[in-house]
Design a protein around this motif. Structure first.
Motif, mmCIF file in Angstrom:
data_model
loop_
_atom_site.group_PDB
_atom_site.id
_atom_site.type_symbol
_atom_site.label_atom_id
_atom_site.label_comp_id
_atom_site.label_asym_id
_atom_site.label_seq_id
_atom_site.Cartn_x
_atom_site.Cartn_y
_atom_site.Cartn_z
ATOM 1 N N ASN A 63 -1.371 -5.410 -19.280
ATOM 2 C CA ASN A 63 -0.345 -4.772 -18.462
ATOM 3 C C ASN A 63 -0.902 -4.379 -17.101
ATOM 4 O O ASN A 63 -0.316 -4.685 -16.050
ATOM 5 C CB ASN A 63 0.206 -3.544 -19.205
ATOM 6 C CG ASN A 63 1.414 -2.924 -18.528
ATOM 7 O OD1 ASN A 63 1.320 -2.430 -17.420
ATOM 8 N ND2 ASN A 63 2.541 -2.931 -19.217
ATOM 9 N N THR A 64 -2.044 -3.716 -17.099
ATOM 10 C CA THR A 64 -2.667 -3.292 -15.840
ATOM 11 C C THR A 64 -3.139 -4.490 -15.035
ATOM 12 O O THR A 64 -3.004 -4.514 -13.806
ATOM 13 C CB THR A 64 -3.833 -2.333 -16.120
ATOM 14 O OG1 THR A 64 -3.335 -1.184 -16.802
ATOM 15 C CG2 THR A 64 -4.516 -1.900 -14.831
ATOM 16 N N ALA A 67 -0.299 -5.891 -13.220
ATOM 17 C CA ALA A 67 0.156 -5.006 -12.143
ATOM 18 C C ALA A 67 -0.649 -5.170 -10.863
ATOM 19 O O ALA A 67 -0.133 -4.940 -9.770
ATOM 20 C CB ALA A 67 0.106 -3.553 -12.606
ATOM 21 N N PHE A 151 -8.322 5.785 -17.086
ATOM 22 C CA PHE A 151 -7.292 4.819 -16.686
ATOM 23 C C PHE A 151 -7.464 4.476 -15.206
ATOM 24 O O PHE A 151 -7.446 3.300 -14.816
ATOM 25 C CB PHE A 151 -5.888 5.366 -16.934
ATOM 26 C CG PHE A 151 -4.810 4.537 -16.293
ATOM 27 C CD1 PHE A 151 -4.549 3.252 -16.735
ATOM 28 C CD2 PHE A 151 -4.088 5.033 -15.209
ATOM 29 C CE1 PHE A 151 -3.574 2.463 -16.114
ATOM 30 C CE2 PHE A 151 -3.120 4.266 -14.596
ATOM 31 C CZ PHE A 151 -2.855 2.976 -15.050
ATOM 32 N N TYR A 154 -10.450 2.351 -14.726
ATOM 33 C CA TYR A 154 -10.206 0.983 -15.196
ATOM 34 C C TYR A 154 -9.519 0.159 -14.111
ATOM 35 O O TYR A 154 -9.886 -0.989 -13.849
ATOM 36 C CB TYR A 154 -9.360 0.999 -16.477
ATOM 37 C CG TYR A 154 -8.772 -0.349 -16.853
ATOM 38 C CD1 TYR A 154 -9.561 -1.502 -16.860
ATOM 39 C CD2 TYR A 154 -7.423 -0.484 -17.185
ATOM 40 C CE1 TYR A 154 -9.032 -2.742 -17.195
ATOM 41 C CE2 TYR A 154 -6.882 -1.716 -17.523
ATOM 42 C CZ TYR A 154 -7.685 -2.836 -17.521
ATOM 43 O OH TYR A 154 -7.159 -4.065 -17.839
ATOM 44 N N VAL A 155 -8.520 0.760 -13.467
ATOM 45 C CA VAL A 155 -7.829 0.065 -12.381
ATOM 46 C C VAL A 155 -8.832 -0.303 -11.283
ATOM 47 O O VAL A 155 -8.860 -1.442 -10.795
ATOM 48 C CB VAL A 155 -6.690 0.931 -11.798
ATOM 49 C CG1 VAL A 155 -6.060 0.246 -10.581
ATOM 50 C CG2 VAL A 155 -5.615 1.186 -12.860
ATOM 51 N N ALA A 168 -5.340 -2.945 -6.400
ATOM 52 C CA ALA A 168 -5.697 -1.808 -7.250
ATOM 53 C C ALA A 168 -5.512 -0.498 -6.500
ATOM 54 O O ALA A 168 -4.973 0.480 -7.040
ATOM 55 C CB ALA A 168 -7.140 -1.942 -7.733
ATOM 56 N N LEU A 171 -1.822 0.415 -6.271
ATOM 57 C CA LEU A 171 -1.307 0.967 -7.521
ATOM 58 C C LEU A 171 -1.726 2.423 -7.693
ATOM 59 O O LEU A 171 -0.911 3.286 -8.046
ATOM 60 C CB LEU A 171 -1.811 0.135 -8.704
ATOM 61 C CG LEU A 171 -1.474 0.661 -10.105
ATOM 62 C CD1 LEU A 171 0.036 0.770 -10.301
ATOM 63 C CD2 LEU A 171 -2.095 -0.238 -11.174
ATOM 64 N N TYR A 175 0.669 5.824 -7.923
ATOM 65 C CA TYR A 175 0.559 6.741 -9.065
ATOM 66 C C TYR A 175 0.250 8.161 -8.587
ATOM 67 O O TYR A 175 0.890 9.141 -9.019
ATOM 68 C CB TYR A 175 -0.538 6.236 -9.998
ATOM 69 C CG TYR A 175 -0.422 6.710 -11.431
ATOM 70 C CD1 TYR A 175 -0.518 8.052 -11.775
ATOM 71 C CD2 TYR A 175 -0.226 5.809 -12.459
ATOM 72 C CE1 TYR A 175 -0.423 8.488 -13.093
ATOM 73 C CE2 TYR A 175 -0.113 6.227 -13.786
ATOM 74 C CZ TYR A 175 -0.225 7.561 -14.091
ATOM 75 O OH TYR A 175 -0.125 7.988 -15.389
ATOM 76 N N ILE A 292 -0.994 2.874 -19.137
ATOM 77 C CA ILE A 292 -0.638 1.705 -18.343
ATOM 78 C C ILE A 292 0.011 2.199 -17.053
ATOM 79 O O ILE A 292 0.381 3.371 -16.944
ATOM 80 C CB ILE A 292 0.321 0.768 -19.108
ATOM 81 C CG1 ILE A 292 1.584 1.528 -19.542
ATOM 82 C CG2 ILE A 292 -0.374 0.149 -20.317
ATOM 83 C CD1 ILE A 292 2.630 0.656 -20.216
ATOM 84 N N PRO A 293 0.174 1.344 -16.060
ATOM 85 C CA PRO A 293 0.710 1.797 -14.779
ATOM 86 C C PRO A 293 2.050 2.525 -14.856
ATOM 87 O O PRO A 293 2.272 3.511 -14.140
ATOM 88 C CB PRO A 293 0.824 0.495 -13.982
ATOM 89 C CG PRO A 293 -0.312 -0.330 -14.500
ATOM 90 C CD PRO A 293 -0.339 -0.046 -15.971
#
Length: 340
Positions: A63-64, A67, A151, A154-155, A168, A171, A175, A292-293
């Motif tokens: 999922n990420t 994104a 999280f 990780y991105v 990245a 995103l 967020y 997840i995003p």
């Protein structure tokens, strides 16, 4: 039989023909390196070239990756137990036709070798398979996104490893803007006590160590199960839930209809149940309570449930439309996502 022979042959070639990564921190002198990345095990992983064949063995990782623009390089399929997930059908249906290389708990080494990857994402529960994975001579990153910090890292990690740093960063900016906005909207409001249960059992309680606990806090809630020290979901008694006396009950994405609790006599007397304040995280396409995003949208949704009237009208709708258009290239709105 042929598959097993092929896998064994690949492993033998790897042993004698490839560089062993041995924890991800061995480096060939004089060789250019595309990226140096530290994973969630603290392993320093060298990536010699820009990846063109990425293995993301389960939903949270893929999922990420989708994104931040990795769709064209993912070579692994969706391994959901109930078949292909709605999210994959909606945003990357081609992944349903690719080999399933594992799950959240284990990798399928034979399938892994068959897709000839040049970067492998390893779920932290499958990290004990690293010695076998490293034999392939392919860089592998262990990922454990069970906290907000992890999280985000990780991105960043995946952006650096795949050359998608700009995507990245975009995103993470989106967020963090939501986190800051929500904090401003509910500033001065007293935290609302929240009990959260798993999708399968109303007495399977959320541990404060899990990602969802941080979503609750960001939305202006206070988890009543802070006394639990076990990892992940923990079985509790109904008597204990009565003692917790939560103002709101939140069910994990995919849980059975929340209204069922209100019809059970034994749950009456719990403030949230008596007031009908029982909510289930949205999950018709992707699960807004997972690391997840789209969990940023889950924060807005939950803040509106905990603090009615504090989130501006249409704020969630606006962010939903912007999010799915920007990061997945499709127009979505609350109605199409069945968000209540």
């Amino acid at each position: 039989m042929k598959q097993k022979f092929k896998f064994a042959a690949i492993l033998m070639l790897a042993v004698f023909g490839f560089q062993l990564w041995a924890g991800g921190n061995r480096e060939n002198s004089g060789t250019e390196v595309f990226a140096k990345v530290t994973d969630h095990r603290g392993r320093k992983v060298l990536i010699q070239k820009k990846p063109s064949r990425l293995v993301t063995p389960f939903y949270i990782l893929s999922n990420t990756a989708l994104a931040i623009g990795c769709r064209d390089i993912i070579v692994s399929g969706d391994g959901g137990k109930g078949g292909v997930r709605p999210f994959i059908k909606e945003f990357a249906p081609e992944l349903a036709e690719k080999p399933v290389c594992g799950s959240a708990k284990a990798l399928n080494l034979e399938a892994l070798a068959s897709v000839n990857p040049d970067l492998i994402l390893v779920p932290f529960k499958a990290a004990d398979q690293l010695p076998q994975i490293e034999v392939l001579g392919v860089p592998a990153l262990v990922v454990e996104p069970e906290t907000m910090e992890n999280f985000f890292s990780y991105v960043e990690m995946l952006g650096k490893a795949t050359g998608k740093n700009i995507e990245a960063d975009k995103l993470l900016k989106f967020y963090n803007e939501i986190l800051n906005d929500v904090a401003g909207f509910i500033k001065g409001e007293a935290p609302v006590s929240v009990y959260m249960n798993s999708r399968s059992d109303a007495l399977n309680a959320l541990s404060p160590k899990m990602f969802q606990a941080e979503l609750i806090k960001a939305a202006g809630g206070k988890l009543v199960t802070e006394d639990i020290r076990d990892t992940y979901w923990t079985k509790v008694s109904l008597e204990q839930v009565h003692k917790y006396a939560p103002q709101v009950v939140v069910m994990a994405a995919g849980a059975k209809k929340a209204v069922a609790l209100t019809s059970k006599t034994e749950w009456k007397g719990i403030p949230a149940v008596d007031a009908g304040k029982i909510y289930t995280f949205p999950s018709s396409v992707d699960e807004w309570d997972s690391p997840i995003p789209s969990s940023c949208l889950g924060i807005i949704w939950l803040a509106d449930k905990l603090h009615p009237g504090k989130i501006p009208e249409n704020y969630l709708e606006t962010k939903v439309k912007a999010f799915y258009k920007e990061f997945f290239g499709k127009e979505k709105d609350l109605k199409s996502l069945n968000v209540e």
